[in-house]
Write an enzyme that holds these catalytic residues in place. Structure first.
Site, mmCIF file in Angstrom:
data_model
loop_
_atom_site.group_PDB
_atom_site.id
_atom_site.type_symbol
_atom_site.label_atom_id
_atom_site.label_comp_id
_atom_site.label_asym_id
_atom_site.label_seq_id
_atom_site.Cartn_x
_atom_site.Cartn_y
_atom_site.Cartn_z
ATOM 1 N N LYS A 32 0.858 -1.369 -0.087
ATOM 2 C CA LYS A 32 -0.084 -0.082 -0.199
ATOM 3 C C LYS A 32 0.831 1.163 -0.068
ATOM 4 C CE LYS A 32 -2.373 2.635 3.520
ATOM 5 N NZ LYS A 32 -1.451 3.448 4.222
ATOM 6 N N ASN A 33 1.778 1.427 0.828
ATOM 7 C CA ASN A 33 2.453 2.641 1.001
ATOM 8 C C ASN A 33 3.543 2.695 -0.004
ATOM 9 O OD1 ASN A 33 1.266 3.362 3.233
ATOM 10 N ND2 ASN A 33 2.477 2.606 4.842
ATOM 11 N N CYS A 57 -5.334 8.828 8.502
ATOM 12 C CA CYS A 57 -5.389 8.435 9.745
ATOM 13 C C CYS A 57 -4.952 9.604 10.733
ATOM 14 C CB CYS A 57 -4.533 7.120 10.284
ATOM 15 S SG CYS A 57 -5.490 5.631 9.302
ATOM 16 N N ARG A 81 0.454 15.415 12.513
ATOM 17 C CA ARG A 81 1.070 14.821 11.386
ATOM 18 C C ARG A 81 1.665 15.950 10.489
ATOM 19 N NH1 ARG A 81 -1.564 9.692 8.895
ATOM 20 N NH2 ARG A 81 0.636 9.167 8.134
ATOM 21 N N ILE A 111 3.317 18.667 7.743
ATOM 22 C CA ILE A 111 4.254 18.400 6.502
ATOM 23 C C ILE A 111 5.366 19.466 6.166
ATOM 24 C CG2 ILE A 111 2.363 17.308 5.539
ATOM 25 C CD1 ILE A 111 1.874 19.911 3.896
ATOM 26 N N ASP A 156 3.551 0.804 12.007
ATOM 27 C CA ASP A 156 2.428 0.147 11.486
ATOM 28 C C ASP A 156 2.044 -0.977 11.990
ATOM 29 O OD1 ASP A 156 2.181 2.540 10.027
ATOM 30 O OD2 ASP A 156 3.029 1.611 8.060
ATOM 31 N N ILE A 205 7.586 7.003 16.802
ATOM 32 C CA ILE A 205 7.339 7.816 15.546
ATOM 33 C C ILE A 205 6.020 8.581 15.784
ATOM 34 C CG2 ILE A 205 6.953 7.514 13.036
ATOM 35 C CD1 ILE A 205 9.453 6.111 13.750
ATOM 36 N N ARG A 250 -9.195 0.730 3.401
ATOM 37 C CA ARG A 250 -8.156 1.785 2.936
ATOM 38 C C ARG A 250 -6.835 1.144 2.543
ATOM 39 N NH1 ARG A 250 -6.393 6.217 6.057
ATOM 40 N NH2 ARG A 250 -5.046 6.140 4.540
#
Ligand code: EPU
Length: 424
Positions: A24-25, A118, A123, A125, A309, A331, A401
């Protein structure tokens, strides 16, 4: 209001083979990267997840032709138009911000809404923006529309040091820099396998990159990038989730299409816990009939450390261990919402500052719980499979997702899963 839930009847041992889908990532960065090409790109092994649908919608808004045939995504960007990306599709996932780097790189200009994704605590940027600025972009933020506009007269190479080895910032700066004039150096770059996968696609499209997978990435800008084809690497987080599931409720489960080196940190923790498994080529065979698990301490780190994750699904497995385990997330220090949900099911987990303590063993029982984010959803699926009775997981869209056909894959292994509507 009614919403869909996943209902799992726990206590059924799993047996058989499961095949892991494309990562996915990696996928969510590979798809926006296509805007840099001037001819069609084919991507193979694309997972069936809703993030892919959202990104395909955004590509179509940019006037790209997008066609999905099985697990192949064919994108033709020949007639692309650089219009502002402000639709609802942007809110659906975090990775829509890769269009920032891609469109800035190709057109020297981009307007895009703040991305969704999520909630795992703040988070920001800032590191992405710092990189774009160093490459020559002027950045304005329109508070009313929550949109960023980035414009560069000349996009030029720069030396960029990342204060934190951010996955997103590393990829986004690579996307912006591959067509900039001159040489860009990214120091303290992130080293996740998904970044290498994106760099491999960019190289096939004509980019000149060196050092990807190390702390220092060197990019020499090119004038033009072209179409190609690319196969996505297997999803190490999906594989890790199935390893945890197999350890918790498997008899004998073969997990196929795995690059086991990508899972070294998890595999060493599973070994410490007492899970029995064997690596056979690109598969891992897990025997899950051994329950004398020992408690462990786990701390998440950027790759090759333990993946954030996977800490949520692992927490569920630790409820089986005899003693007190500790999970620390460096993280995302607030990524512990799954603990309250697991406690509803009978777990004994205390949440501390950036960590949680799992006191085991405890028996889990089915009840209604909420997937507060994607990997919380995965943790609850593991719990539902382990629990006595029926677990109803709401906010299923988080799970959809990022996990390709999770119900079908688990059902094929012998799990009892259904979906139905429930009232909030
Ligand atoms: N950070 C900043 N400033 C930035 C960027 C990041 O402070 O400009 C901080 C973040 O707040 C966080 C840390 O740096 O504390 C790590 O963030 P990173 O940028 O590495 O994460 P990301 O790119 O936003 C990706 C994955 C996440 C995964 C993380 C860490 C995608 C689309 N998302 O996020 O995946 O947890 O890397 O490995 O690739 C998931 O799959 O469930 C998921 C959340």
């Amino acid at each position: 209001m009614a919403q869909e839930c996943i209902a799992i009847e726990g206590g059924h041992p799993l047996n058989g083979t499961v095949r892991i889908s494309g990562a996915k990532n990696a996928t969510v960065a590979l798809i926006p990267a296509v805007v840099l090409a001037n001819s069609p790109v084919e991507i193979y092994g694309v997972p069936e997840i809703s993030d892919v649908e959202a990104l395909s919608t955004l590509l179509r808004e940019l006037n790209c032709d997008v066609e999905r045939v099985g697990d192949t995504l064919k994108v033709d960007p020949t007639h692309i138009k650089n219009i502002p990306l402000v639709s609802k599709a942007v809110d659906k996932l975090r990775a829509s911000y890769y269009f920032m780097g891609g469109l800035l790189g190709r057109y020297r200009e981009v307007t895009i809404k703040m991305p969704g994704g999520c909630y795992l605590g703040p988070r920001p940027i800032d590191l992405h923006l710092k990189g774009f600025k160093a490459l020559g972009a002027d950045i304005t933020y329109n508070e009313k529309d929550e949109t960023y506009t980035l414009k560069a007269e000349h996009l030029h190479g720069a030396e960029i040091y990342l204060d934190f080895a951010s996955v997103g910032a590393t990829i986004n700066i690579m996307l912006a820099a591959v067509m900039a004039e001159g040489r860009t150096t990214i120091e303290n770059a992130a080293k996740e396998p998904e970044i290498i996968d994106v760099a491999n696609l960019l190289t096939k499209m004509g980019a000149k990159l060196r050092g990807v997978g190390t702390d220092t990435i060197i990019i020499d800008g090119v004038k033009e990038m072209h179409g190609t084809s690319h196969e996505i690497i297997p999803d190490r987080i999906e594989a890790g989730t199935f390893l945890i599931i197999a350890a918790a409720v498997g008899r004998k489960v073969l997990i196929q299409n795995v690059i086991s080196q990508h899972l070294d940190a998890l595999l060493s923790k599973l070994r410490e816990l007492g899970v029995r498994f064997e690596i056979i080529g690109d598969s891992i065979l897990v025997w899950g009939d051994y329950y004398d698990f020992k408690p462990v301490e786990v701390t998440t780190q950027p790759y090759p450390g333990f993946a954030t994750d996977l800490q949520q699904p692992l927490t569920t497995l630790l409820t089986l261990a005899h003693g007190r385990s500790k999970v620390t997330d460096t993280i995302y220090t607030e990524r512990f919402k799954h603990c309250a949900q697991l406690n509803k099911m009978g777990a004994n987990i205390e949440v501390g500052d950036g960590c949680c303590y799992v006191n085991g063993p405890t028996k889990l029982h089915g009840t209604r719980v909420e997937a507060t984010d994607l990997r919380c959803g995965a943790a609850l699926v593991v719990a539902g499979l382990m629990a006595e009775g029926i677990t109803e997981i709401t906010n299923v869209y988080h799970i959809d997702r990022g996990y390709d056909n999770i119900d079908r894959k688990l059902t094929a292994l012998g799990a009892q899963i259904s979906r139905y509507q429930v009232e909030d």
